[in-house]
Design an enzyme around this catalytic site. Sequence first.
Site, mmCIF file in Angstrom:
data_model
loop_
_atom_site.group_PDB
_atom_site.id
_atom_site.type_symbol
_atom_site.label_atom_id
_atom_site.label_comp_id
_atom_site.label_asym_id
_atom_site.label_seq_id
_atom_site.Cartn_x
_atom_site.Cartn_y
_atom_site.Cartn_z
ATOM 1 N N ILE A 129 11.862 -73.804 -19.078
ATOM 2 C CA ILE A 129 11.431 -72.870 -20.118
ATOM 3 C C ILE A 129 10.587 -73.743 -21.039
ATOM 4 O O ILE A 129 11.118 -74.472 -21.864
ATOM 5 C CB ILE A 129 12.634 -72.246 -20.852
ATOM 6 C CG1 ILE A 129 13.511 -71.468 -19.860
ATOM 7 C CG2 ILE A 129 12.153 -71.355 -22.004
ATOM 8 C CD1 ILE A 129 14.838 -70.996 -20.429
ATOM 9 N N PRO A 130 9.267 -73.731 -20.864
ATOM 10 C CA PRO A 130 8.385 -74.766 -21.436
ATOM 11 C C PRO A 130 8.159 -74.642 -22.950
ATOM 12 O O PRO A 130 7.071 -74.328 -23.416
ATOM 13 C CB PRO A 130 7.088 -74.571 -20.656
ATOM 14 C CG PRO A 130 7.084 -73.118 -20.312
ATOM 15 C CD PRO A 130 8.522 -72.749 -20.078
ATOM 16 N N CYS A 131 9.214 -74.928 -23.705
ATOM 17 C CA CYS A 131 9.130 -74.804 -25.159
ATOM 18 C C CYS A 131 8.167 -75.822 -25.777
ATOM 19 O O CYS A 131 7.770 -75.661 -26.933
ATOM 20 C CB CYS A 131 10.512 -74.905 -25.792
ATOM 21 S SG CYS A 131 11.415 -76.381 -25.327
ATOM 22 N N HIS A 132 7.753 -76.816 -25.008
ATOM 23 C CA HIS A 132 6.748 -77.754 -25.530
ATOM 24 C C HIS A 132 5.409 -77.050 -25.759
ATOM 25 O O HIS A 132 4.569 -77.548 -26.491
ATOM 26 C CB HIS A 132 6.575 -78.962 -24.594
ATOM 27 C CG HIS A 132 6.060 -78.617 -23.232
ATOM 28 N ND1 HIS A 132 6.892 -78.159 -22.223
ATOM 29 C CD2 HIS A 132 4.815 -78.653 -22.713
ATOM 30 C CE1 HIS A 132 6.165 -77.936 -21.144
ATOM 31 N NE2 HIS A 132 4.901 -78.230 -21.404
ATOM 32 N N ARG A 133 5.245 -75.853 -25.198
ATOM 33 C CA ARG A 133 4.005 -75.089 -25.372
ATOM 34 C C ARG A 133 3.994 -74.263 -26.658
ATOM 35 O O ARG A 133 3.020 -73.580 -26.939
ATOM 36 C CB ARG A 133 3.788 -74.175 -24.173
ATOM 37 C CG ARG A 133 3.570 -74.941 -22.883
ATOM 38 C CD ARG A 133 3.383 -74.024 -21.700
ATOM 39 N NE ARG A 133 3.315 -74.815 -20.481
ATOM 40 C CZ ARG A 133 3.639 -74.368 -19.287
ATOM 41 N NH1 ARG A 133 4.035 -73.115 -19.140
ATOM 42 N NH2 ARG A 133 3.558 -75.148 -18.234
#
Length: 163
Positions: A129-133
């Site tokens: 879940i690419p929360c770095h985005r």
Amino acid sequence: MQIIWIEGHTVRGVGRIWAARSKKGLLIISLSGGMKALLHRLPRDAKIVRDAERFRKFFHAIDMGSGFTFKGALDLRGTEFQKRVWRAIATIPRGQTRSYAWLAKKAGRPRAARAAASACGANPLPLLIPCHRVIAGSGTLGGFSGGPTLKRKLLMLEGVLVK
């Protein structure tokens, strides 16, 4: 008592990560703090078992790069709002970013950017879940469980330049 399997792996460009899975599916990915940080996030009644084979496909997918696709089962545990935020994060395309305000709106609570940021911080499966985005509305990085250096590195690997 539930059985939780854990394993660690060194990922090029990311460093050592740890993962935990339940019988239902992948439960937690820990990007910082080592095995101790992972164990702290597990249910207290869990029986912990190390088992590299249970994570073989997952770690192989991560080794293929930051744009990997994981098709295994997930065991997402959180509030309904957190789950809506996590589903919204999962829709952000590789190489793009969105703001916490966008995330709040997408999760059905347009005035809850801070709550969306907190849900982002509670994301149990960074990378999947690419929360770095997700970045601040001003274009600055904002927070990340793996720290700002890793967040910047992951975004740069996707071709995103941030302040």
